[in-house]
Design a protein around this motif. Structure first.
Motif, PDB file in Angstrom:
ATOM      1  N   PRO A 147      35.310   1.580  11.883  1.00 27.88           N
ATOM      2  CA  PRO A 147      34.767   0.161  12.151  1.00 27.88           C
ATOM      3  C   PRO A 147      35.138  -1.219  13.315  1.00 27.88           C
ATOM      4  O   PRO A 147      34.270  -1.750  13.641  1.00 27.88           O
ATOM      5  CB  PRO A 147      34.290   0.037  10.006  1.00 27.88           C
TER       6      PRO A 147
ATOM      7  N   GLU B 140      32.628  -3.224  15.299  1.00 26.18           N
ATOM      8  CA  GLU B 140      32.417  -4.781  15.566  1.00 26.18           C
ATOM      9  C   GLU B 140      32.870  -5.171  16.466  1.00 26.18           C
ATOM     10  O   GLU B 140      32.599  -6.076  16.977  1.00 26.18           O
ATOM     11  CB  GLU B 140      33.370  -5.344  14.566  1.00 26.18           C
TER      12      GLU B 140
ATOM     13  N   MET C 157      27.088  -5.343  13.043  1.00 25.07           N
ATOM     14  CA  MET C 157      27.773  -5.670  12.097  1.00 25.07           C
ATOM     15  C   MET C 157      27.610  -7.236  11.136  1.00 25.07           C
ATOM     16  O   MET C 157      27.307  -7.652  12.222  1.00 25.07           O
ATOM     17  CB  MET C 157      29.328  -5.701  12.136  1.00 25.07           C
TER      18      MET C 157
ATOM     19  N   SER D  92      35.215  -9.964   4.016  1.00 29.50           N
ATOM     20  CA  SER D  92      34.307  -9.833   4.231  1.00 29.50           C
ATOM     21  C   SER D  92      33.252 -10.021   4.101  1.00 29.50           C
ATOM     22  O   SER D  92      32.927 -10.750   2.856  1.00 29.50           O
ATOM     23  CB  SER D  92      34.065  -7.657   3.638  1.00 29.50           C
TER      24      SER D  92
END
Length: 224
Positions: free
Chosen positions: A7, A11, A25, A90
């Motif tokens: 990830p 990103e 993202m 997040s």
């Protein structure tokens, strides 16, 4: 394409090539929303609305109208306060913490309402509701086995009463873990509690529910 098994790399690519990213993202969408990009806001809502509504339904005790209100309110808070998102956690965690707090706040208001108007048949918000507080647990078709359907309905009611009797934090943790399969770490981030505290709440809730529903485990009618 932004698909990647890592990830962080995905990103980075999205950040460098935002316009070409087909699956941006969350953080990329947040930056776009801050610039006034309406399609980015719509994409973010679309990404989370189904799961958010499902969680809200549980925390609102099966009241779909209340769940819809809470889900919409949470999205309004998020989009209106997007500038407050600092990226320390997040977006997923930040959003669901807002959603959970919104649902719990409504639950507290509903409890105060019911204390003011006990036994009047008035649901918080002024509208009567015939919907069960939680989903029916019986899976047997009523036409095939009416007795099993009755037992399932009673069990559902007993579970609802047992859940309602739990302290709010224990109840919330149990619902998020059991009804939605969230991990302890996810629940901790959503609620702002330490993971060890979440584990304790889950243990105590499970123990209390087992005690409250012990007779069901001993009833030969449901051991068939």
């Amino acid at each position: 394409m932004c698909a990647s098994t890592k990830p962080a790399n995905a990103e980075t690519r999205c950040a460098d090539n935002e316009e070409d990213c087909q699956v941006p993202m969350d953080e990329v969408l947040v930056r776009r929303i801050r610039r006034g990009d309406r399609p980015a806001a719509e994409l973010l809502i679309l990404r989370y609305q189904s799961k958010a509504f499902a969680i809200a339904c549980t925390l609102c005790d099966g009241d779909r109208e209340a769940a819809l209100d809470c889900t919409q309110e949470a999205f309004v808070k998020v989009l209106g306060g997007i500038g407050a998102f600092k990226g320390k956690s997040s977006f997923y965690t930040w959003f669901y913490r807002i959603l959970v707090n919104t649902c719990l706040d409504r639950r507290r208001k509903r409890i105060r309402w019911e204390r003011l108007f006990p036994g009047r048949g008035l649901r918080f918000g002024g509208k009567p509701s015939d919907e069960p507080a939680i989903e029916e647990l019986a899976t047997t078709d009523e036409a095939d086995d009416p007795q099993a359907a009755v037992f399932g309905s009673v069990l559902s009611q007993d579970l609802e009463k047992a859940l309602t009797a739990l302290p709010e934090k224990q109840r919330t943790v149990f619902q998020l873990k059991v009804f939605h399969g969230l991990t302890l770490s996810e629940i901790a981030r959503m609620t702002g509690a330490a993971q060890g505290t979440v584990k304790t709440h889950l243990f105590r809730a499970t123990r209390a529910l087992r005690a409250a529903l012990r007779e069901w485990g001993e009833d030969e009618r449901i051991e068939r």
